[in-house]
Motif scaffolding. Structure first.
Motif, PDB file in Angstrom:
ATOM      1  N   ALA A 211       0.810  -1.217   0.000  1.00  0.00           N
ATOM      2  CA  ALA A 211       0.000   0.000   0.000  1.00  0.00           C
ATOM      3  C   ALA A 211       0.843   1.267   0.000  1.00  0.00           C
ATOM      4  N   VAL A 212       2.134   1.139   0.237  1.00  0.00           N
ATOM      5  CA  VAL A 212       3.008   2.308   0.323  1.00  0.00           C
ATOM      6  C   VAL A 212       3.448   2.713  -1.079  1.00  0.00           C
ATOM      7  N   GLU A 213       3.277   3.989  -1.404  1.00  0.00           N
ATOM      8  CA  GLU A 213       3.720   4.519  -2.682  1.00  0.00           C
ATOM      9  C   GLU A 213       5.213   4.839  -2.626  1.00  0.00           C
ATOM     10  N   ALA A 214       5.886   4.612  -3.754  1.00  0.00           N
ATOM     11  CA  ALA A 214       7.320   4.861  -3.793  1.00  0.00           C
ATOM     12  C   ALA A 214       7.642   6.328  -3.499  1.00  0.00           C
ATOM     13  N   GLY A 215       6.767   7.241  -3.905  1.00  0.00           N
ATOM     14  CA  GLY A 215       7.010   8.657  -3.660  1.00  0.00           C
ATOM     15  C   GLY A 215       6.878   9.062  -2.209  1.00  0.00           C
ATOM     16  N   ASP A 216       6.272   8.211  -1.374  1.00  0.00           N
ATOM     17  CA  ASP A 216       6.094   8.530   0.045  1.00  0.00           C
ATOM     18  C   ASP A 216       7.186   7.934   0.923  1.00  0.00           C
ATOM     19  N   LEU A 217       8.146   7.242   0.331  1.00  0.00           N
ATOM     20  CA  LEU A 217       9.173   6.570   1.117  1.00  0.00           C
ATOM     21  C   LEU A 217      10.188   7.569   1.667  1.00  0.00           C
ATOM     22  N   PRO A 218      10.711   7.328   2.861  1.00  0.00           N
ATOM     23  CA  PRO A 218      11.654   8.257   3.488  1.00  0.00           C
ATOM     24  C   PRO A 218      13.092   7.963   3.079  1.00  0.00           C
ATOM     25  N   GLY A 253      20.621   1.385  10.971  1.00  0.00           N
ATOM     26  CA  GLY A 253      20.151   2.370  10.012  1.00  0.00           C
ATOM     27  C   GLY A 253      18.872   3.017  10.502  1.00  0.00           C
ATOM     28  N   GLU A 254      18.539   4.153   9.929  1.00  0.00           N
ATOM     29  CA  GLU A 254      17.307   4.851  10.305  1.00  0.00           C
ATOM     30  C   GLU A 254      16.623   5.399   9.064  1.00  0.00           C
ATOM     31  N   LEU A 255      15.309   5.241   9.033  1.00  0.00           N
ATOM     32  CA  LEU A 255      14.459   5.881   8.037  1.00  0.00           C
ATOM     33  C   LEU A 255      13.861   7.112   8.702  1.00  0.00           C
ATOM     34  N   ARG A 256      14.057   8.273   8.094  1.00  0.00           N
ATOM     35  CA  ARG A 256      13.614   9.526   8.714  1.00  0.00           C
ATOM     36  C   ARG A 256      12.762  10.301   7.722  1.00  0.00           C
ATOM     37  N   LEU A 257      11.637  10.812   8.217  1.00  0.00           N
ATOM     38  CA  LEU A 257      10.751  11.621   7.386  1.00  0.00           C
ATOM     39  C   LEU A 257      10.269  12.806   8.198  1.00  0.00           C
ATOM     40  N   GLY A 258      10.526  14.013   7.673  1.00  0.00           N
ATOM     41  CA  GLY A 258      10.163  15.231   8.393  1.00  0.00           C
ATOM     42  C   GLY A 258      11.407  16.035   8.696  1.00  0.00           C
ATOM     43  N   THR A 259      11.208  17.318   9.060  1.00  0.00           N
ATOM     44  CA  THR A 259      12.339  18.196   9.335  1.00  0.00           C
ATOM     45  C   THR A 259      12.393  18.611  10.797  1.00  0.00           C
ATOM     46  N   ARG A 260      11.383  19.336  11.286  1.00  0.00           N
ATOM     47  CA  ARG A 260      11.434  19.827  12.667  1.00  0.00           C
ATOM     48  C   ARG A 260      11.257  18.695  13.670  1.00  0.00           C
ATOM     49  N   ALA A 261      10.272  17.865  13.454  1.00  0.00           N
ATOM     50  CA  ALA A 261      10.024  16.737  14.361  1.00  0.00           C
ATOM     51  C   ALA A 261       9.892  15.474  13.505  1.00  0.00           C
ATOM     52  N   PRO A 262      11.000  14.943  12.993  1.00  0.00           N
ATOM     53  CA  PRO A 262      10.912  13.817  12.063  1.00  0.00           C
ATOM     54  C   PRO A 262      10.454  12.536  12.751  1.00  0.00           C
TER      55      PRO A 262
END
Length: 283
Positions: A211-218, A253-262
């Motif tokens: 269900a995850v779109e490639a464009g939404d991956l971190p 390793g870490e998957l991170r998404l977001g800037t101020r509060a990732p």
């Protein structure tokens, strides 16, 4: 009698002149070649050129031989491509003339494993240089030649002997390491959290839900004593969902998404089991 003597004298002179010339020619034939002549001869003997039977559409397929030089005909108005073996990783690339040639790397998707493409473009016609590609499997020696007009090598690739690495051979399941811990360490558990991570001792795969779109991956980071470092990876479309293919082993390793509060999802390879503390008996 005088004419006979003159004829014999002239013949003797001619023979005398011819003998040094023959000796000089023999000397030239038997003298040792200079190092530069030896190099030129060896390079010319090992040079592989396009042949009619080597084409598959616009792609020319060379037979790979260690130490051979492969010709690539380029054009300043077009981009020529070099296609590596599926799953083969480019570790280093060098060109003799970097001022008048543009040589860069790109990645193409392929079923199961990614495929590396090298893009070559000259700045003008009438140039010649060499390009050396060093991968995790072999070294390619390429001689790039720029031409005017409309003709150019659209793409070159190679076929490999049976003794070479077989990329289509499936890795046995017992050779894969699935011992990874996946946990959200900051923020709510995201939808894009991996469903599975495994490695074969050389590469790491991170699988996501369908269900995850490639464009939404971190983006992916490797964590070490020096901090977090962004990692290069390929996004591969798979039937069960997208996956990352990383050309290295990730201990942490870490998957991170977001800037101020990732939101952060941590991936740990072969995690240590939690230490259980015994409760002290009450007096």
């Amino acid at each position: 009698m005088t004419s006979i003597k003159s004829f014999l004298a002239a013949a003797a002179v001619a023979i005398t002149l011819a003998i040094p010339a023959q000796v000089d020619a023999q000397t030239r034939r038997t003298r040792a070649e200079t190092p530069l002549e030896l190099l030129a001869s060896a390079n010319d003997a090992s040079r592989q050129r396009p042949s009619r039977e080597g084409f598959q559409a616009a792609r020319h397929v060379y037979n790979f031989e260690p130490g051979a030089i492969y010709e690539l005909y380029t054009n300043p108005n077009y981009v020529s491509t070099i296609l590596l073996e599926p799953g083969e990783s480019l570790t280093n690339i060098a060109a003799g003339d970097t001022a008048r040639w543009i040589v860069s790397q790109a990645d193409a998707e392929a079923q199961g494993e990614g495929r590396t493409i090298v893009l070559v473009k000259p700045q003008e016609a009438g140039l010649r240089t060499n390009v050396v590609l060093i991968t995790d499997r072999r070294t390619y020696l390429i001689e790039a030649i720029s031409q005017a007009g409309a003709a150019y090598s659209a793409q070159v690739a190679w076929s490999y002997p049976q003794t070479e690495h077989a990329p289509n051979t499936a890795t046995p399941l017992d050779a894969l390491n699935f011992n990874y811990r996946i946990r959200t360490t900051r923020g709510p558990a995201p939808q894009w959290a991996p469903v599975r991570v495994f490695d074969d001792g050389r590469r790491t795969w991170i699988e996501f839900a369908s269900a995850v779109e490639a464009g939404d991956l971190p983006p992916l980071f490797v964590i070490s004593g020096e901090g977090a470092e962004l990692v290069n990876y390929r996004v591969i479309a798979a039937p069960n969902g997208p996956r990352y293919m990383v050309d290295r082993i990730l201990d942490v390793g870490e998957l991170r998404l977001g800037t101020r509060a990732p939101i952060i999802v941590r991936i740990e390879r072969n995690p240590s089991p939690p230490v259980r503390r015994r409760r002290s008996a009450r007096p």
